[in-house]
Design a protein around this motif. Structure first.
Motif, PDB file in Angstrom:
ATOM      1  N   SER A 121       0.819  -1.217   0.000  1.00 57.77           N
ATOM      2  CA  SER A 121       0.000   0.000   0.000  1.00 57.77           C
ATOM      3  C   SER A 121       0.851   1.265   0.000  1.00 57.77           C
ATOM      4  CB  SER A 121      -0.934   0.007   1.213  1.00 57.77           C
ATOM      5  OG  SER A 121      -0.193   0.152   2.425  1.00 57.77           O
ATOM      6  N   LEU A 122       2.148   1.121   0.323  1.00 53.51           N
ATOM      7  CA  LEU A 122       3.041   2.284   0.392  1.00 53.51           C
ATOM      8  C   LEU A 122       3.947   2.402  -0.823  1.00 53.51           C
ATOM      9  CD1 LEU A 122       4.191   1.943   4.126  1.00 53.51           C
ATOM     10  CD2 LEU A 122       2.333   3.351   3.233  1.00 53.51           C
ATOM     11  N   TYR A 123       4.333   1.261  -1.406  1.00 54.91           N
ATOM     12  CA  TYR A 123       5.286   1.261  -2.523  1.00 54.91           C
ATOM     13  C   TYR A 123       4.722   0.419  -3.666  1.00 54.91           C
ATOM     14  CZ  TYR A 123       8.402   2.572   1.346  1.00 54.91           C
ATOM     15  OH  TYR A 123       8.965   3.167   2.439  1.00 54.91           O
ATOM     16  N   SER A 124       4.831   0.938  -4.879  1.00 57.55           N
ATOM     17  CA  SER A 124       4.295   0.220  -6.039  1.00 57.55           C
ATOM     18  C   SER A 124       5.246  -0.863  -6.542  1.00 57.55           C
ATOM     19  CB  SER A 124       4.009   1.210  -7.169  1.00 57.55           C
ATOM     20  OG  SER A 124       5.203   1.895  -7.543  1.00 57.55           O
ATOM     21  N   ASN A 125       6.519  -0.777  -6.162  1.00 55.94           N
ATOM     22  CA  ASN A 125       7.522  -1.716  -6.678  1.00 55.94           C
ATOM     23  C   ASN A 125       8.036  -2.662  -5.606  1.00 55.94           C
ATOM     24  OD1 ASN A 125       8.749   0.331  -5.233  1.00 55.94           O
ATOM     25  ND2 ASN A 125      10.630   0.288  -6.442  1.00 55.94           N
ATOM     26  N   SER A 126       7.218  -2.969  -4.610  1.00 56.13           N
ATOM     27  CA  SER A 126       7.680  -3.741  -3.449  1.00 56.13           C
ATOM     28  C   SER A 126       7.408  -5.243  -3.571  1.00 56.13           C
ATOM     29  CB  SER A 126       7.004  -3.214  -2.183  1.00 56.13           C
ATOM     30  OG  SER A 126       5.601  -3.403  -2.244  1.00 56.13           O
ATOM     31  N   SER A 127       6.914  -5.683  -4.703  1.00 52.49           N
ATOM     32  CA  SER A 127       6.498  -7.086  -4.800  1.00 52.49           C
ATOM     33  C   SER A 127       7.658  -8.064  -4.645  1.00 52.49           C
ATOM     34  CB  SER A 127       5.793  -7.331  -6.140  1.00 52.49           C
ATOM     35  OG  SER A 127       6.659  -7.005  -7.228  1.00 52.49           O
ATOM     36  N   ASN A 128       8.871  -7.624  -5.002  1.00 57.80           N
ATOM     37  CA  ASN A 128      10.023  -8.522  -4.914  1.00 57.80           C
ATOM     38  C   ASN A 128      10.853  -8.311  -3.652  1.00 57.80           C
ATOM     39  OD1 ASN A 128       9.479  -9.754  -7.426  1.00 57.80           O
ATOM     40  ND2 ASN A 128      10.522  -8.101  -8.527  1.00 57.80           N
ATOM     41  N   CYS A 201      17.550  -1.760   3.175  1.00 52.16           N
ATOM     42  CA  CYS A 201      16.372  -1.851   4.057  1.00 52.16           C
ATOM     43  C   CYS A 201      15.414  -0.745   3.644  1.00 52.16           C
ATOM     44  CB  CYS A 201      16.794  -1.704   5.515  1.00 52.16           C
ATOM     45  SG  CYS A 201      15.424  -1.860   6.680  1.00 52.16           S
ATOM     46  N   ARG A 202      14.418  -1.087   2.869  1.00 50.64           N
ATOM     47  CA  ARG A 202      13.552  -0.074   2.252  1.00 50.64           C
ATOM     48  C   ARG A 202      12.476   0.436   3.197  1.00 50.64           C
ATOM     49  NH1 ARG A 202      14.793  -0.632  -3.271  1.00 50.64           N
ATOM     50  NH2 ARG A 202      13.766   1.383  -3.510  1.00 50.64           N
ATOM     51  N   HIS A 203      12.131  -0.346   4.206  1.00 51.85           N
ATOM     52  CA  HIS A 203      11.096   0.091   5.155  1.00 51.85           C
ATOM     53  C   HIS A 203      11.261  -0.688   6.457  1.00 51.85           C
ATOM     54  CE1 HIS A 203       7.395   2.439   5.691  1.00 51.85           C
ATOM     55  NE2 HIS A 203       7.018   1.486   6.516  1.00 51.85           N
ATOM     56  N   ILE A 204      10.937  -0.032   7.572  1.00 54.61           N
ATOM     57  CA  ILE A 204      11.018  -0.657   8.892  1.00 54.61           C
ATOM     58  C   ILE A 204       9.640  -0.608   9.544  1.00 54.61           C
ATOM     59  CG2 ILE A 204      11.995  -0.502  11.213  1.00 54.61           C
ATOM     60  CD1 ILE A 204      14.542   0.593  10.011  1.00 54.61           C
ATOM     61  N   LYS A 227      13.055  10.109   6.297  1.00 55.70           N
ATOM     62  CA  LYS A 227      13.296   8.930   7.128  1.00 55.70           C
ATOM     63  C   LYS A 227      12.029   8.476   7.837  1.00 55.70           C
ATOM     64  CE  LYS A 227      18.236   9.043   8.050  1.00 55.70           C
ATOM     65  NZ  LYS A 227      19.289   8.958   9.082  1.00 55.70           N
ATOM     66  N   ALA A 228      11.261   9.436   8.321  1.00 54.13           N
ATOM     67  CA  ALA A 228      10.016   9.081   9.012  1.00 54.13           C
ATOM     68  C   ALA A 228       9.063   8.344   8.076  1.00 54.13           C
ATOM     69  CB  ALA A 228       9.344  10.345   9.561  1.00 54.13           C
ATOM     70  N   ALA A 229       9.079   8.706   6.791  1.00 51.92           N
ATOM     71  CA  ALA A 229       8.185   8.057   5.832  1.00 51.92           C
ATOM     72  C   ALA A 229       8.552   6.598   5.598  1.00 51.92           C
ATOM     73  CB  ALA A 229       8.207   8.809   4.503  1.00 51.92           C
ATOM     74  N   HIS A 230       9.762   6.204   5.994  1.00 51.82           N
ATOM     75  CA  HIS A 230      10.205   4.827   5.798  1.00 51.82           C
ATOM     76  C   HIS A 230      10.082   3.992   7.070  1.00 51.82           C
ATOM     77  CE1 HIS A 230      11.959   6.654   2.208  1.00 51.82           C
ATOM     78  NE2 HIS A 230      11.991   5.444   1.698  1.00 51.82           N
ATOM     79  N   ILE A 231       9.331   4.497   8.040  1.00 50.67           N
ATOM     80  CA  ILE A 231       9.129   3.755   9.293  1.00 50.67           C
ATOM     81  C   ILE A 231       7.640   3.698   9.594  1.00 50.67           C
ATOM     82  CG2 ILE A 231       9.568   3.705  11.773  1.00 50.67           C
ATOM     83  CD1 ILE A 231      12.203   5.093  11.286  1.00 50.67           C
ATOM     84  N   THR A 232       7.164   2.509   9.897  1.00 47.69           N
ATOM     85  CA  THR A 232       5.771   2.314  10.309  1.00 47.69           C
ATOM     86  C   THR A 232       5.738   1.945  11.789  1.00 47.69           C
ATOM     87  OG1 THR A 232       4.943   1.639   8.137  1.00 47.69           O
ATOM     88  CG2 THR A 232       3.733   0.848  10.050  1.00 47.69           C
ATOM     89  N   LEU A 233       4.904   2.629  12.541  1.00 45.78           N
ATOM     90  CA  LEU A 233       4.707   2.320  13.954  1.00 45.78           C
ATOM     91  C   LEU A 233       3.573   1.310  14.058  1.00 45.78           C
ATOM     92  CD1 LEU A 233       4.955   5.922  15.470  1.00 45.78           C
ATOM     93  CD2 LEU A 233       6.762   4.211  15.189  1.00 45.78           C
ATOM     94  N   LEU A 234       3.913   0.102  14.467  1.00 43.00           N
ATOM     95  CA  LEU A 234       2.929  -0.965  14.598  1.00 43.00           C
ATOM     96  C   LEU A 234       2.332  -0.920  15.999  1.00 43.00           C
ATOM     97  CD1 LEU A 234       1.528  -3.574  13.680  1.00 43.00           C
ATOM     98  CD2 LEU A 234       3.567  -4.829  14.415  1.00 43.00           C
ATOM     99  N   GLU A 235       1.039  -0.685  16.078  1.00 39.27           N
ATOM    100  CA  GLU A 235       0.346  -0.609  17.360  1.00 39.27           C
ATOM    101  C   GLU A 235      -0.342  -1.944  17.630  1.00 39.27           C
ATOM    102  OE1 GLU A 235      -2.269   2.715  17.356  1.00 39.27           O
ATOM    103  OE2 GLU A 235      -0.685   4.180  16.921  1.00 39.27           O
ATOM    104  N   PHE A 249       5.037   9.671  10.953  1.00 38.96           N
ATOM    105  CA  PHE A 249       5.288   8.256  10.718  1.00 38.96           C
ATOM    106  C   PHE A 249       4.034   7.553  10.202  1.00 38.96           C
ATOM    107  CE2 PHE A 249       8.454   9.649  13.667  1.00 38.96           C
ATOM    108  CZ  PHE A 249       9.586   8.905  13.384  1.00 38.96           C
ATOM    109  N   LYS A 250       4.252   6.497   9.433  1.00 38.63           N
ATOM    110  CA  LYS A 250       3.144   5.643   9.031  1.00 38.63           C
ATOM    111  C   LYS A 250       2.678   4.836  10.248  1.00 38.63           C
ATOM    112  CE  LYS A 250       3.993   6.874   4.764  1.00 38.63           C
ATOM    113  NZ  LYS A 250       3.120   7.820   4.038  1.00 38.63           N
ATOM    114  N   ARG A 251       1.442   4.388  10.209  1.00 41.19           N
ATOM    115  CA  ARG A 251       0.893   3.609  11.328  1.00 41.19           C
ATOM    116  C   ARG A 251       0.157   2.391  10.780  1.00 41.19           C
ATOM    117  NH1 ARG A 251       1.380   6.433  15.953  1.00 41.19           N
ATOM    118  NH2 ARG A 251       1.828   8.652  15.706  1.00 41.19           N
TER     119      ARG A 251
END
Length: 499
Positions: A121-128, A201-204, A227-235, A249-251
């Motif tokens: 949902s964040l990156y169009s080229n992340s399938s691989n 490491c494209r996303h954390i 940098k914040a756009a490449h980090i998701t906070l998992l709640e 940050f993404k959530r």
């Protein structure tokens, strides 16, 4: 007759014309020579620039080829990293209850697809992109807790769950950090620091929003939009307030994978009360350094490893006498804190070791039982006059005391705090305030804050082996817990184990 004068003038005119023609031709030749030299210089410059341009173009083509290779390599080695604090992010009940079967494998599959869908949902080229998951936890501690609330039939099932989880996906791992303070935190923080600047490491995905200890690590990210756009906070469980303020940050929530509420403190029981496990008799905190002397009617005095447990109606004189020498800071040199005076209880005389009373260390400890549940040290006896003074002061100003300020030494609200900071409390009033705060239950049954002033076990049950308020006690969820000290930690996380 020829006009000599006219002819002389005409000849002079011819001479002037010849001189002008010669000068003109000389000027043309000089200019031609100059233009020829300029042309030669420009030609040389052009040839030089042409060679430079051709070499540059060749270099650019080579570099573009290298960049293309690097991009293909980067894309081929790109991955998403999920760092999860497993002590707070707990898998769904159904997954844990199937731990003996395929619960771990199912948990890995669900987590893989949840991360994959979120990244897509964040990156169009992340399938691989590969998905790497590192879950850090204290395996034995969590296993005991999950078994105590009936999510596991036995603590050993969690190890089987972790093995099947790791086997399901090649880059998935549950890492046991062992017993100790903030070991999982230390590893997650270091992994976050290491991979936040790693281009592969494209996303954390960070799963530790339940722990305020991680907030400081996001200070240098929160104002860096890229940098914040490449980090998701998992709640998972409700996020700590500081994480809700990180707006850049993404959530995400993976409710199909993790529980969205904390573990209960105890397992439900059919009769409606908490399930109380059978415990061994309480070991009084004075037992290693006390001698028990029998009455004259009995045999001669004998050494005993522990005193008998007081009945609900027994006098609390022993506890008070011993606790008189015990400060809230746990200033002891052993597992026991020794009373300065002995007191007769039920015919027994308790005599404190004089050696121990002379050697009182200033070192602070946090104590735990075998299940790593936090235990509280008894407070010194409360001074009634100081308690009355404290209550009068709060009643007079209509404001309660600031526990953070008086007991913790710091209040982040400063002058804007709605509770009392000044004047300073007397030692007796401070002790009375400690009694009040100890009646409030700490939310963390396994609290690792060595300075925590909240209650972690019922003092009445601890000291008297019985609580007369089973339904109304603020610490009723601790009733029946193992009260025997097994391990203690200092502020640096160093452990001492009971013999």
């Amino acid at each position: 007759m020829v006009d000599y004068t006219r002819m002389l003038q005409q000849m002079q005119s011819f001479r002037a014309s010849d001189e002008a023609r010669e000068q003109f031709v000389s000027d043309i030749l000089a200019k031609f020579q100059m233009l020829q030299e300029e042309h030669s210089n420009l030609k040389n410059d052009y040839l030089s620039e042409r060679d430079i341009r051709r070499n540059y173009q060749k270099t650019v083509d080579e570099k573009q080829g290298l960049v293309g290779d690097y991009e293909r390599q980067l894309e081929a080695s790109s991955f998403v990293l999920a760092l999860i604090d497993g002590d707070g992010a707990i898998f769904q009940d159904a997954l844990l209850q199937a731990a003996a079967g395929d619960g771990g494998s199912e948990a890995a599959s669900r987590l893989y697809h949840a991360v994959r869908e979120h990244v897509a949902s964040l990156y169009s080229n992340s399938s691989n992109w590969s998905i790497m998951v590192q879950i850090y936890l204290s395996l034995d501690k969590l296993a005991i807790k999950l078994a105590s609330v009936n999510l596991l039939r036995s603590p050993q099932e969690l190890r089987a769950f972790a093995q099947r989880f790791s086997v399901n996906q090649p880059l998935f791992s549950i890492i046991d950090v062992g017993q100790g303070k903030e070991r999982a935190d230390h590893k997650i923080k270091e992994m976050l620091r290491t991979f936040s600047d790693n281009p592969t490491c494209r996303h954390i995905v960070f799963g530790g929003c339940h722990d305020a200890g991680y907030l400081l690590n996001f200070e240098h990210f929160k104002h860096n939009m890229s940098k914040a756009a490449h980090i998701t906070l998992l709640e998972t469980t409700p996020a700590y307030r500081g994480f809700t303020d990180l707006n850049n940050f993404k959530r995400a929530r993976f409710d199909d994978v993790f529980k969205n509420e904390p573990l209960p403190d105890y397992a439900p029981h059919p009769n409606g009360f908490g399930q109380l496990s059978m415990q061994s008799p309480v070991q009084p905190i004075v037992q290693p350094l006390l001698r028990s002397m029998t009455n004259i009617k009995n045999t001669s005095p004998t050494m005993t490893p522990r005193t008998s447990v007081a009945s609900p109606s027994a006098s609390s004189t022993t506890v008070s006498a011993v606790a008189a020498a015990t400060a809230e800071s746990n200033e002891d040199t052993s597992w026991a804190t020794v009373g300065k005076i002995g007191a007769p209880v039920n015919g027994n005389i308790l005599i404190a070791s004089t050696t121990a009373t002379k050697k009182i260390s200033k070192k602070k400890y946090a104590y735990y039982n075998k299940a790593e549940e936090r235990l509280d040290e008894p407070l010194p006896p409360k001074d009634p006059a100081a308690a009355i003074s404290l209550e009068s002061r709060m009643k007079k100003l209509g404001k309660k005391m600031c526990n953070h300020w008086h007991l913790g030494g710091y209040c982040e609200n400063g002058n804007f705090c709605s509770f009392q900071h000044e004047p300073k409390l007397t030692p007796g009033e401070l002790n009375a305030l400690r009694y009040k705060t100890r009646s409030l239950a700490c939310k963390n049954r396994y609290c690792e804050n060595i300075e925590c002033y909240l209650g972690h076990q019922c003092a009445l049950e601890r000291d008297q082996n019985y609580c007369p308020y089973p339904d109304n006690c603020h610490l009723r969820t601790t009733h029946g817990m193992d009260r025997v000290k097994f391990v203690r930690y200092d502020k640096n996380g160093n452990a001492d184990y009971a013999p």
